[in-house]
Write a protein that holds these residues in place. Sequence first.
Motif, PDB file in Angstrom:
ATOM      1  N   VAL A  32       0.571  -1.302   0.191  1.00  0.00           N
ATOM      2  CA  VAL A  32      -0.115  -0.058   0.163  1.00  0.00           C
ATOM      3  C   VAL A  32       0.879   1.268  -0.061  1.00  0.00           C
ATOM      4  CG1 VAL A  32      -1.635   1.229   1.306  1.00  0.00           C
ATOM      5  CG2 VAL A  32      -1.985  -1.261   1.183  1.00  0.00           C
ATOM      6  N   ARG A  33       1.839   1.305   0.760  1.00  0.00           N
ATOM      7  CA  ARG A  33       2.880   2.369   0.807  1.00  0.00           C
ATOM      8  C   ARG A  33       3.355   2.801  -0.465  1.00  0.00           C
ATOM      9  NH1 ARG A  33       7.725   3.718   1.044  1.00  0.00           N
ATOM     10  NH2 ARG A  33       8.667   1.540   0.887  1.00  0.00           N
ATOM     11  N   ILE A  34       4.056   1.550  -1.207  1.00  0.00           N
ATOM     12  CA  ILE A  34       4.529   1.982  -2.494  1.00  0.00           C
ATOM     13  C   ILE A  34       3.562   2.463  -3.312  1.00  0.00           C
ATOM     14  CG2 ILE A  34       5.826   0.928  -4.268  1.00  0.00           C
ATOM     15  CD1 ILE A  34       7.147  -1.120  -2.316  1.00  0.00           C
ATOM     16  N   ARG A  35       2.342   1.826  -3.476  1.00  0.00           N
ATOM     17  CA  ARG A  35       1.284   2.423  -4.268  1.00  0.00           C
ATOM     18  C   ARG A  35       0.923   3.709  -4.080  1.00  0.00           C
ATOM     19  NH1 ARG A  35      -3.471  -1.133  -2.674  1.00  0.00           N
ATOM     20  NH2 ARG A  35      -1.907  -2.669  -2.904  1.00  0.00           N
ATOM     21  N   ARG A  36       0.794   4.137  -2.638  1.00  0.00           N
ATOM     22  CA  ARG A  36       0.625   5.420  -2.477  1.00  0.00           C
ATOM     23  C   ARG A  36       1.498   6.384  -2.964  1.00  0.00           C
ATOM     24  NH1 ARG A  36      -3.402   4.477  -2.543  1.00  0.00           N
ATOM     25  NH2 ARG A  36      -4.035   3.662  -0.589  1.00  0.00           N
ATOM     26  N   GLN A  37       3.019   5.807  -2.882  1.00  0.00           N
ATOM     27  CA  GLN A  37       4.175   6.649  -3.086  1.00  0.00           C
ATOM     28  C   GLN A  37       4.030   6.928  -4.508  1.00  0.00           C
ATOM     29  OE1 GLN A  37       8.254   4.911  -2.343  1.00  0.00           O
ATOM     30  NE2 GLN A  37       8.510   6.538  -0.981  1.00  0.00           N
ATOM     31  N   GLU A  38       3.467   5.947  -5.534  1.00  0.00           N
ATOM     32  CA  GLU A  38       3.521   6.104  -6.957  1.00  0.00           C
ATOM     33  C   GLU A  38       2.422   7.050  -7.278  1.00  0.00           C
ATOM     34  OE1 GLU A  38       5.351   4.808  -9.343  1.00  0.00           O
ATOM     35  OE2 GLU A  38       6.908   4.049  -8.022  1.00  0.00           O
ATOM     36  N   GLN A  39       1.544   6.960  -6.564  1.00  0.00           N
ATOM     37  CA  GLN A  39       0.274   8.061  -6.977  1.00  0.00           C
ATOM     38  C   GLN A  39       0.645   9.127  -6.804  1.00  0.00           C
ATOM     39  OE1 GLN A  39      -2.931   6.960  -4.445  1.00  0.00           O
ATOM     40  NE2 GLN A  39      -4.124   8.846  -4.878  1.00  0.00           N
ATOM     41  N   MET A  82      -4.985   0.627  12.326  1.00  0.00           N
ATOM     42  CA  MET A  82      -5.934   1.609  11.733  1.00  0.00           C
ATOM     43  C   MET A  82      -5.150   2.969  11.791  1.00  0.00           C
ATOM     44  SD  MET A  82      -8.578  -0.078  11.115  1.00  0.00           S
ATOM     45  CE  MET A  82     -10.086   0.792  10.799  1.00  0.00           C
ATOM     46  N   GLN A  83      -4.230   3.322  12.620  1.00  0.00           N
ATOM     47  CA  GLN A  83      -3.570   4.415  12.600  1.00  0.00           C
ATOM     48  C   GLN A  83      -2.550   4.506  11.562  1.00  0.00           C
ATOM     49  OE1 GLN A  83      -2.320   6.128  16.626  1.00  0.00           O
ATOM     50  NE2 GLN A  83      -0.088   6.589  15.569  1.00  0.00           N
ATOM     51  N   ILE A  84      -1.989   3.191  10.958  1.00  0.00           N
ATOM     52  CA  ILE A  84      -1.144   3.419   9.842  1.00  0.00           C
ATOM     53  C   ILE A  84      -1.959   3.347   8.629  1.00  0.00           C
ATOM     54  CG2 ILE A  84       0.101   1.581   8.613  1.00  0.00           C
ATOM     55  CD1 ILE A  84       1.077   0.484  11.209  1.00  0.00           C
ATOM     56  N   ALA A  85      -3.068   2.674   8.615  1.00  0.00           N
ATOM     57  CA  ALA A  85      -4.161   2.908   7.561  1.00  0.00           C
ATOM     58  C   ALA A  85      -4.532   4.361   7.160  1.00  0.00           C
ATOM     59  CB  ALA A  85      -5.240   2.078   7.658  1.00  0.00           C
ATOM     60  N   ASP A  86      -4.533   5.108   8.315  1.00  0.00           N
ATOM     61  CA  ASP A  86      -5.195   6.567   8.250  1.00  0.00           C
ATOM     62  C   ASP A  86      -3.623   7.327   7.362  1.00  0.00           C
ATOM     63  OD1 ASP A  86      -7.693   6.318   9.182  1.00  0.00           O
ATOM     64  OD2 ASP A  86      -7.133   7.089  11.384  1.00  0.00           O
ATOM     65  N   TYR A  87      -2.767   6.835   8.123  1.00  0.00           N
ATOM     66  CA  TYR A  87      -1.448   7.764   7.297  1.00  0.00           C
ATOM     67  C   TYR A  87      -1.608   7.431   6.082  1.00  0.00           C
ATOM     68  CZ  TYR A  87       3.227   8.169   5.899  1.00  0.00           C
ATOM     69  OH  TYR A  87       4.075   8.535   5.015  1.00  0.00           O
ATOM     70  N   LEU A  88      -1.605   5.945   5.604  1.00  0.00           N
ATOM     71  CA  LEU A  88      -1.636   5.724   4.167  1.00  0.00           C
ATOM     72  C   LEU A  88      -2.542   6.072   3.294  1.00  0.00           C
ATOM     73  CD1 LEU A  88       0.191   1.922   4.911  1.00  0.00           C
ATOM     74  CD2 LEU A  88       1.139   4.198   3.919  1.00  0.00           C
ATOM     75  N   GLU A  89      -3.762   6.722   3.882  1.00  0.00           N
ATOM     76  CA  GLU A  89      -4.920   6.839   3.318  1.00  0.00           C
ATOM     77  C   GLU A  89      -5.547   5.852   2.550  1.00  0.00           C
ATOM     78  OE1 GLU A  89      -3.808  10.394   0.820  1.00  0.00           O
ATOM     79  OE2 GLU A  89      -3.078  11.399   2.534  1.00  0.00           O
ATOM     80  N   CYS A  90      -5.808   4.719   3.329  1.00  0.00           N
ATOM     81  CA  CYS A  90      -6.212   3.526   2.793  1.00  0.00           C
ATOM     82  C   CYS A  90      -7.866   3.822   2.371  1.00  0.00           C
ATOM     83  CB  CYS A  90      -5.939   2.568   3.583  1.00  0.00           C
ATOM     84  SG  CYS A  90      -4.401   1.733   3.983  1.00  0.00           S
ATOM     85  N   SER A  91      -8.176   3.101   1.323  1.00  0.00           N
ATOM     86  CA  SER A  91      -9.773   2.785   1.022  1.00  0.00           C
ATOM     87  C   SER A  91     -10.220   1.719   2.146  1.00  0.00           C
ATOM     88  CB  SER A  91      -9.759   2.543  -0.410  1.00  0.00           C
ATOM     89  OG  SER A  91      -9.303   1.068  -0.668  1.00  0.00           O
ATOM     90  N   LEU A  92     -11.436   1.610   2.011  1.00  0.00           N
ATOM     91  CA  LEU A  92     -11.992   0.556   3.044  1.00  0.00           C
ATOM     92  C   LEU A  92     -11.304  -0.837   2.558  1.00  0.00           C
ATOM     93  CD1 LEU A  92     -13.824  -0.351   5.275  1.00  0.00           C
ATOM     94  CD2 LEU A  92     -15.630  -0.349   3.635  1.00  0.00           C
TER      95      LEU A  92
END
Length: 299
Positions: A32-39, A82-92
């Motif tokens: 997820v982190r790499i996906r967000r970095q690419e985004q 969930m805190q990590i997910a918030d930072y990574l701006e995760c979808s559900l």
Amino acid sequence: MSLHIPEKREDDALSREHAHVLQQLLVAIEAVRIRRQEQYREQRHLQLKRFTQQELNDEACPTYKNWLIGRSRRLPERAMLMQIADYLECSLSERNELLLAAQYVPEQPEWESADLQRALEYAQQIMVTLPYPAAVVTHTFQVHAANELFLHLFGLPPLATIPPQQRTTPHFLLHPDICRRSTMSAEARALWQQHALFCFQLFMRQNALSQYEPWYQQYIREWCELPGFRNYWEKARIASRQEVAPVKHMLARTAITGELVPIRLRYMQIAISGRTSPAVAALLPDDEATRAVFASFLL
């Protein structure tokens, strides 16, 4: 003398299992982190996030680097995940990927398709039995049905004649005529502003796990075109949380004379299942004058 050996073997097996779960969790987080970095490689993030491992460690999870180098094998609690997910701006769906990787129960999605339609029909059955202004709303604040008293109170035409994208709570709440009739005095204006903050905080709470979903972002962009929305939305983000909706004052027309009279309303949301959506939103009378106005429409 050999009684402690099985216990040690069990501990070793448990430790290996924890290491395996942590490893698959790290794989999921990194994906997820790499996906967000690419985004955001070609565009600037509004909060200047870079989505690096160090930034994740500094901003969301102080033990992340220790996990990566093997210094810690302690599995995170659900709240930390969930805190990590918030930072990574995760979808559900991305949140659930992380939860499943850590062997936690995933978050329950909202009703969809046939299940949603059945729930909406059940909510509408409840709505028509109420002697108060009421509407069927979903977690997206889309208004799917409204009774006659609700439409009259807010001066709205039949719901089917309103464009679908305008059948939302913010469109009704921020409508110029409704605002005018809800702010006829300093006290009424203050209560209306509190009510607006309550409504937008409710939307944030009900959709906290979906704030990075495309539909969520699309709704916010559309509502930002409404007069006053952006101001109230930003205030709602930083204001103290309101657990109970404040009393709402407004002017309403009586059924007999058509005269505008002041009334007091109290918001109530009726859940029809174990989920928050769909629900029946009702406006209850808060004084005798309001009860009299409602009663005039039931004669």
